[in-house]
Design a protein around this motif. Sequence first.
Motif, PDB file in Angstrom:
ATOM      1  N   ASP A  19       0.814  -1.220   0.000  1.00  0.00           N
ATOM      2  CA  ASP A  19       0.000   0.000   0.000  1.00  0.00           C
ATOM      3  C   ASP A  19       0.845   1.267   0.000  1.00  0.00           C
ATOM      4  O   ASP A  19       0.356   2.331  -0.379  1.00  0.00           O
ATOM      5  CB  ASP A  19      -0.947   0.020   1.203  1.00  0.00           C
ATOM      6  CG  ASP A  19      -2.056  -1.012   1.067  1.00  0.00           C
ATOM      7  OD1 ASP A  19      -2.289  -1.513  -0.054  1.00  0.00           O
ATOM      8  OD2 ASP A  19      -2.695  -1.325   2.083  1.00  0.00           O
ATOM      9  N   ASP A  23      -1.686   2.026  -5.235  1.00  0.00           N
ATOM     10  CA  ASP A  23      -3.086   2.201  -4.857  1.00  0.00           C
ATOM     11  C   ASP A  23      -3.911   1.073  -5.446  1.00  0.00           C
ATOM     12  O   ASP A  23      -3.523   0.445  -6.439  1.00  0.00           O
ATOM     13  CB  ASP A  23      -3.629   3.532  -5.399  1.00  0.00           C
ATOM     14  CG  ASP A  23      -2.956   4.738  -4.756  1.00  0.00           C
ATOM     15  OD1 ASP A  23      -2.606   4.656  -3.566  1.00  0.00           O
ATOM     16  OD2 ASP A  23      -2.786   5.751  -5.456  1.00  0.00           O
ATOM     17  N   ASP A  24      -5.079   0.828  -4.854  1.00  0.00           N
ATOM     18  CA  ASP A  24      -6.015  -0.128  -5.426  1.00  0.00           C
ATOM     19  C   ASP A  24      -6.593   0.417  -6.724  1.00  0.00           C
ATOM     20  O   ASP A  24      -6.771   1.637  -6.883  1.00  0.00           O
ATOM     21  CB  ASP A  24      -7.174  -0.393  -4.460  1.00  0.00           C
ATOM     22  CG  ASP A  24      -6.791  -1.297  -3.304  1.00  0.00           C
ATOM     23  OD1 ASP A  24      -5.766  -2.007  -3.396  1.00  0.00           O
ATOM     24  OD2 ASP A  24      -7.529  -1.305  -2.303  1.00  0.00           O
ATOM     25  N   ILE A  25      -6.898  -0.485  -7.636  1.00  0.00           N
ATOM     26  CA  ILE A  25      -7.625  -0.117  -8.854  1.00  0.00           C
ATOM     27  C   ILE A  25      -9.038   0.257  -8.415  1.00  0.00           C
ATOM     28  O   ILE A  25      -9.624  -0.399  -7.553  1.00  0.00           O
ATOM     29  CB  ILE A  25      -7.659  -1.297  -9.851  1.00  0.00           C
ATOM     30  CG1 ILE A  25      -6.237  -1.750 -10.210  1.00  0.00           C
ATOM     31  CG2 ILE A  25      -8.437  -0.913 -11.102  1.00  0.00           C
ATOM     32  CD1 ILE A  25      -6.187  -3.066 -10.965  1.00  0.00           C
ATOM     33  N   THR A  26      -9.611   1.307  -9.005  1.00  0.00           N
ATOM     34  CA  THR A  26     -10.938   1.769  -8.607  1.00  0.00           C
ATOM     35  C   THR A  26     -11.810   2.046  -9.829  1.00  0.00           C
ATOM     36  O   THR A  26     -11.344   2.011 -10.971  1.00  0.00           O
ATOM     37  CB  THR A  26     -10.841   3.066  -7.762  1.00  0.00           C
ATOM     38  OG1 THR A  26     -10.205   4.074  -8.554  1.00  0.00           O
ATOM     39  CG2 THR A  26     -10.076   2.848  -6.472  1.00  0.00           C
ATOM     40  N   GLY A  27     -13.085   2.329  -9.553  1.00  0.00           N
ATOM     41  CA  GLY A  27     -14.025   2.792 -10.572  1.00  0.00           C
ATOM     42  C   GLY A  27     -14.258   1.794 -11.687  1.00  0.00           C
ATOM     43  O   GLY A  27     -14.275   0.574 -11.475  1.00  0.00           O
ATOM     44  N   TRP A  30     -11.719  -0.963 -12.192  1.00  0.00           N
ATOM     45  CA  TRP A  30     -11.867  -2.073 -11.261  1.00  0.00           C
ATOM     46  C   TRP A  30     -12.970  -3.021 -11.708  1.00  0.00           C
ATOM     47  O   TRP A  30     -12.805  -4.252 -11.671  1.00  0.00           O
ATOM     48  CB  TRP A  30     -12.125  -1.545  -9.846  1.00  0.00           C
ATOM     49  CG  TRP A  30     -12.359  -2.639  -8.849  1.00  0.00           C
ATOM     50  CD1 TRP A  30     -13.493  -2.860  -8.136  1.00  0.00           C
ATOM     51  CD2 TRP A  30     -11.458  -3.677  -8.473  1.00  0.00           C
ATOM     52  NE1 TRP A  30     -13.342  -3.967  -7.331  1.00  0.00           N
ATOM     53  CE2 TRP A  30     -12.105  -4.493  -7.513  1.00  0.00           C
ATOM     54  CE3 TRP A  30     -10.152  -4.004  -8.844  1.00  0.00           C
ATOM     55  CZ2 TRP A  30     -11.492  -5.596  -6.941  1.00  0.00           C
ATOM     56  CZ3 TRP A  30      -9.555  -5.116  -8.261  1.00  0.00           C
ATOM     57  CH2 TRP A  30     -10.219  -5.894  -7.324  1.00  0.00           C
ATOM     58  N   GLU A  31     -14.095  -2.473 -12.133  1.00  0.00           N
ATOM     59  CA  GLU A  31     -15.200  -3.318 -12.590  1.00  0.00           C
ATOM     60  C   GLU A  31     -14.794  -4.119 -13.823  1.00  0.00           C
ATOM     61  O   GLU A  31     -15.130  -5.307 -13.940  1.00  0.00           O
ATOM     62  CB  GLU A  31     -16.450  -2.470 -12.861  1.00  0.00           C
ATOM     63  CG  GLU A  31     -17.041  -1.827 -11.611  1.00  0.00           C
ATOM     64  CD  GLU A  31     -17.331  -2.820 -10.487  1.00  0.00           C
ATOM     65  OE1 GLU A  31     -17.845  -3.923 -10.759  1.00  0.00           O
ATOM     66  OE2 GLU A  31     -17.027  -2.492  -9.314  1.00  0.00           O
ATOM     67  N   GLN A  59      -4.160  -7.152  -6.415  1.00  0.00           N
ATOM     68  CA  GLN A  59      -5.448  -6.801  -7.010  1.00  0.00           C
ATOM     69  C   GLN A  59      -6.197  -8.052  -7.479  1.00  0.00           C
ATOM     70  O   GLN A  59      -7.423  -8.141  -7.354  1.00  0.00           O
ATOM     71  CB  GLN A  59      -5.267  -5.817  -8.174  1.00  0.00           C
ATOM     72  CG  GLN A  59      -4.625  -4.501  -7.758  1.00  0.00           C
ATOM     73  CD  GLN A  59      -5.383  -3.791  -6.658  1.00  0.00           C
ATOM     74  OE1 GLN A  59      -6.563  -3.490  -6.797  1.00  0.00           O
ATOM     75  NE2 GLN A  59      -4.705  -3.526  -5.547  1.00  0.00           N
ATOM     76  N   ARG A  62      -7.634  -9.556  -4.373  1.00  0.00           N
ATOM     77  CA  ARG A  62      -8.766  -8.722  -3.953  1.00  0.00           C
ATOM     78  C   ARG A  62     -10.007  -9.036  -4.795  1.00  0.00           C
ATOM     79  O   ARG A  62     -11.112  -9.197  -4.273  1.00  0.00           O
ATOM     80  CB  ARG A  62      -8.374  -7.247  -4.093  1.00  0.00           C
ATOM     81  CG  ARG A  62      -9.422  -6.275  -3.647  1.00  0.00           C
ATOM     82  CD  ARG A  62      -8.867  -4.846  -3.734  1.00  0.00           C
ATOM     83  NE  ARG A  62      -9.943  -3.939  -4.051  1.00  0.00           N
ATOM     84  CZ  ARG A  62      -9.916  -2.992  -4.956  1.00  0.00           C
ATOM     85  NH1 ARG A  62      -8.835  -2.777  -5.690  1.00  0.00           N
ATOM     86  NH2 ARG A  62     -10.954  -2.218  -5.150  1.00  0.00           N
ATOM     87  N   GLU A  66     -13.726 -10.676  -3.704  1.00  0.00           N
ATOM     88  CA  GLU A  66     -15.020 -10.063  -4.027  1.00  0.00           C
ATOM     89  C   GLU A  66     -15.900 -10.993  -4.859  1.00  0.00           C
ATOM     90  O   GLU A  66     -17.124 -10.952  -4.749  1.00  0.00           O
ATOM     91  CB  GLU A  66     -14.814  -8.730  -4.758  1.00  0.00           C
ATOM     92  CG  GLU A  66     -14.348  -7.625  -3.841  1.00  0.00           C
ATOM     93  CD  GLU A  66     -14.401  -6.254  -4.493  1.00  0.00           C
ATOM     94  OE1 GLU A  66     -15.146  -6.060  -5.485  1.00  0.00           O
ATOM     95  OE2 GLU A  66     -13.684  -5.358  -4.000  1.00  0.00           O
TER      96      GLU A  66
END
Length: 99
Positions: A19, A23-27, A30-31, A59, A62, A66
């Motif tokens: 971390d 950063d985490d993949i987002t938005g 991420w989808e 990732q 992660r 999910e």
Amino acid sequence: MFITEYIKVSELKPHPKNDEFFDDITGDAWEEFKESIRTLGVVEPIVITPDKTIVSGHQRVRACKELGIDEVLCDMRSYDSEDQVLQALIETNIRQRGV
């Protein structure tokens, strides 16, 4: 040492410094990433240390959590030092993300 085997996602531990560097993949990205894993599976094995610390694949792990994927193919590798682990963590993440 280099062993490839399926390991339970719940047994994998994030590297404590991941971390700090990434950063985490987002938005939408991420989808799209999750949809790729949902339809194609995890194409690249997760790289881990013998104590199951993730070197490359935070990732992907992660996304597996999910999506309810219980096991994932892992390449377990031994490193001579923590510096080698960090070097591999940084280099593989940069390569994977195309940064």
